[in-house]
Design a protein around this motif. Structure first.
Motif, PDB file in Angstrom:
ATOM      1  N   UNK A 278      39.417  25.551   5.542  1.00  0.00           N
ATOM      2  CA  UNK A 278      39.212  24.124   5.490  1.00  0.00           C
ATOM      3  C   UNK A 278      38.580  23.318   4.440  1.00  0.00           C
ATOM      4  N   UNK A 279      38.960  23.995   3.184  1.00  0.00           N
ATOM      5  CA  UNK A 279      38.662  23.344   1.930  1.00  0.00           C
ATOM      6  C   UNK A 279      39.853  23.289   1.251  1.00  0.00           C
ATOM      7  N   UNK A 280      40.075  22.182   0.377  1.00  0.00           N
ATOM      8  CA  UNK A 280      41.467  22.063  -0.595  1.00  0.00           C
ATOM      9  C   UNK A 280      40.999  22.721  -1.881  1.00  0.00           C
ATOM     10  N   UNK A 281      41.976  23.845  -2.177  1.00  0.00           N
ATOM     11  CA  UNK A 281      41.864  24.754  -3.220  1.00  0.00           C
ATOM     12  C   UNK A 281      42.975  24.076  -4.189  1.00  0.00           C
ATOM     13  N   UNK A 282      42.695  23.529  -5.482  1.00  0.00           N
ATOM     14  CA  UNK A 282      43.729  23.280  -6.348  1.00  0.00           C
ATOM     15  C   UNK A 282      43.545  24.118  -7.577  1.00  0.00           C
TER      16      UNK A 282
END
Ligand code: M6R
Length: 612
Positions: A278-282
């Motif tokens: 549930x985290x955005x990883x870029x």
């Protein structure tokens, strides 16, 4: 815009060139041609105005042109009207050299005068013929086509992707590039060049992108690339991770419809691999938290639909980041003496990654010290390569000129970027962050649900396809979405259409509303729904025929005033335009269908706009 394909191998070149050109048709063109060298060193040039079919019929699908080395071109006229003579390839007066060219040679008048002074005659109005004759001039002088090419590229100014063949060298062609896309494809016992991988994907997915100033000498068994100073260089090769079926219609009547339907899956590809726990990883981003905290201002630069993504982005990013965001048309930005420095983040958005205005704006911003982060679909494209950071949308090839899945994936990715930055800046609360991620994960399924029920849109399209003028009105994100809805409609159906911020209507444009004028009222932005309703009443009072778009929860309220209502599922505010735009795309599609328009290849338009 123009397309290039080149082939050298053991098979007959002409049918392969025609097939490659057919796959480039989507880019937009007005004439086509091929040049093939025969085993007897004869240079055969065949070209024709109009659709590729005209050329194909003339040369019996390629059967009447013999030879295993050739170049082909689809032209989108810049210098000189679309006709057989101005079509490429251009043949030198001595019949030795044929050239295909994308781009514009800026000093062609001066070079043409130079050549005319030496007795060279010109039959076309094009800048490309000047390149061809200049090559013949140097070739006659030095007797080596490779040397002649270098002499030419040191004299011409402007943008070019060149494919060159010479009657005396039936085993090789030469390619050169500056500021116009060109790639090399590596096959088994054959090799290719193309302006776009789509042209050769059927034959190979093993490619390398040519860089500015490079020249390649290509035979069936070898490829040697040189830099601008004639030094041999090793090219990095890459593998195209989609196959030919992705660039075919797959049972749909048009690429546009196929691509509309592909949107849920495209969004999954864009977003889901970038969400973990549930985290955005870029992972692909190089900029760090310190840089993000120090950003003083964000510019979003793009053209057309990509610009419309930027307009949505301005609203959403300013809300999430509490930093100033300015969205600017690339063609305006580059000449506006923009206020940009090292603390400015410039987000460049482009499907093709080749749009000339966007590219020029990127370079302007870079020269002023900005950090360039691009959101691009075409992997390895010029904009992607010149950016400090690139986030790919992974939407797969988009063939229809009217963008749909690229728009949707850009929108999602820009929102994700905003959320990612907002988390680092602490301007998005934990609960808000989670709510947005939850909605993002639900977005493709909601879109699918809409795409399964398109009857009402078809029905409204059949009610309205005869209208000659349409206004899209909305506030805030609805206004931003209306810009895209309006562009979709006008570009493929040729109906005059404008998008207006509803509140601005009364300052002039409302004078155009009369009995029966179609107004598409957008009321999906919940915080301003009541204001949207007031504007609906306002235009109805002037006789407008209103078609409204709103969310399921507001539908009943809207129906009290408007008979024709399209509903979309509820989402988080920032994603509401992602859902709202889908019926607008479909409406444009069905209207264009009923009007008998050439949906995938609308008149005067090109998929990738590589001229200023
Ligand atoms: O490839 P890009 O995203 O840079 O292209 C920008 C515009 O040319 C493009 O969005 C154009 O407006 C589309 N035809 C719209 O459907």
């Amino acid at each position: 815009m123009c397309g290039i394909v080149g082939f050298v191998g053991k098979e007959q070149a002409a049918p392969i060139l025609l097939d490659g050109l057919e796959r480039l048709e989507y880019r937009g063109y007005d004439s086509a041609g091929i040049a093939v060298v025969s085993a007897k060193h004869e240079l055969q040039v065949k070209k024709a105005k109009g659709r590729l079919k005209v050329l194909s019929d003339i040369i019996q699908g390629g059967k009447s042109v013999e030879g295993t080395l050739g170049i082909g071109h689809t032209r989108w006229a810049t210098h000189g009207e679309p006709n057989d003579i101005n079509a490429h390839p251009h043949l030198s007066g001595d019949g030795k050299v044929a050239v295909v060219h994308n781009g514009i040679i800026e000093n062609y008048v001066e070079l043409r005068d130079f050549l005319k002074g030496r007795g060279y005659k010109f039959c076309s109005e094009t800048d490309t013929e000047v390149v061809t004759q200049l090559l013949a001039y140097y070739y006659a002088e030095c007797g080596d086509i490779f040397d002649a090419v270098f002499k030419v590229i040191h004299r011409i100014e402007g943008a070019y992707a060149l494919g060159i063949i010479c009657a005396d060298c039936p085993d090789r062609f030469i390619a050169a590039r500056k500021d116009a896309p060109l790639l090399i494809g590596y096959g088994e016992g054959c090799n290719f060049i193309a302006s776009d991988v789509t042209a050769i994907i059927k034959h190979t997915r093993d490619i390398s992108y040519m860089e500015d100033g490079e020249v390649a000498v290509i035979t069936a068994d070898s490829v040697q690339v040189y830099d601008y100073m004639e030094q041999p260089i090793e090219k990095e090769r890459c593998f195209v991770d989609w196959d030919v079926s992705a660039a075919e219609k797959g049972g749909y009547a048009h690429f546009m419809l196929k691509e509309i339907m592909e949107q849920p899956e495209a969004i999954r590809k864009t977003a889901f691999n970038r969400i973990r726990d549930n985290r955005i990883i870029l992972e692909d981003l190089k900029i760090d938290a310190d840089y993000i905290k120090g950003i003083s201002k964000i510019f979003i630069i793009a053209c057309g639909s990509s610009y419309h993504v930027g307009v949505v982005g301005k609203y959403n990013l300013e809300r999430m980041l509490r930093k100033p965001v300015e969205v600017c048309l690339a063609s305006e930005f580059r000449y506006s003496d923009p206020l940009v420095d090292e603390s400015t983040l410039v987000i460049v958005i482009s499907q093709s990654g080749e749009t000339l205005d966007t590219m020029a704006a990127l370079r302007e911003a870079k020269s002023l010290g900005a950090h360039i982060l691009s959101i691009v679909n075409v992997v390895g494209s010029s904009i992607a390569r010149e950016s400090d950071d690139v986030l790919y949308t992974w939407a797969g090839p988009e063939i229809a000129v009217a963008t749909t899945k690229a728009y949707s994936t850009q929108l999602v990715l820009l929102n994700m970027l905003g959320l990612y930055f907002g988390d680092i800046l602490g301007t998005v609360s934990r609960s808000e962050y989670s709510a947005i991620i939850d909605e993002l994960l639900r977005l493709p399924a909601k879109m699918e649900q809409m795409l399964e029920h398109t009857d009402d849109i078809k029905h409204f399209a059949s009610n309205y396809f005869n209208h000659s003028s349409v206004f899209f009105i909305g506030r805030n994100l609805d206004y931003a979405m209306g810009l895209e809805g309006s562009l979709k409609l006008k570009e493929i159906s040729y109906i005059h259409s404008e998008a207006y911020a509803s509140g601005e209507l009364k300052h002039g444009t409302i004078s155009l509303i009369e009995n029966g004028t179609l107004v598409i009222a957008l009321g999906t932005y919940a915080p301003l729904f009541d204001k949207a309703m007031s504007n609906v009443v306002e235009v109805q009072a002037r006789g407008a025929d209103v078609l409204a778009l709103t969310t399921e929860s507001h539908a009943a309220e809207m129906r009290k005033t408007v008979e024709n209502v399209i509903t979309v599922p509820e989402s988080h505010t920032i994603f509401q335009p992602s859902l709202g735009v889908v019926p607008l795309q479909l409406f444009a599609y069905y209207v264009a269908l009923l009007r008998g328009c050439d949906i995938d290849k609308p008149r005067n338009l090109a998929k990738s706009v590589t001229v200023e």
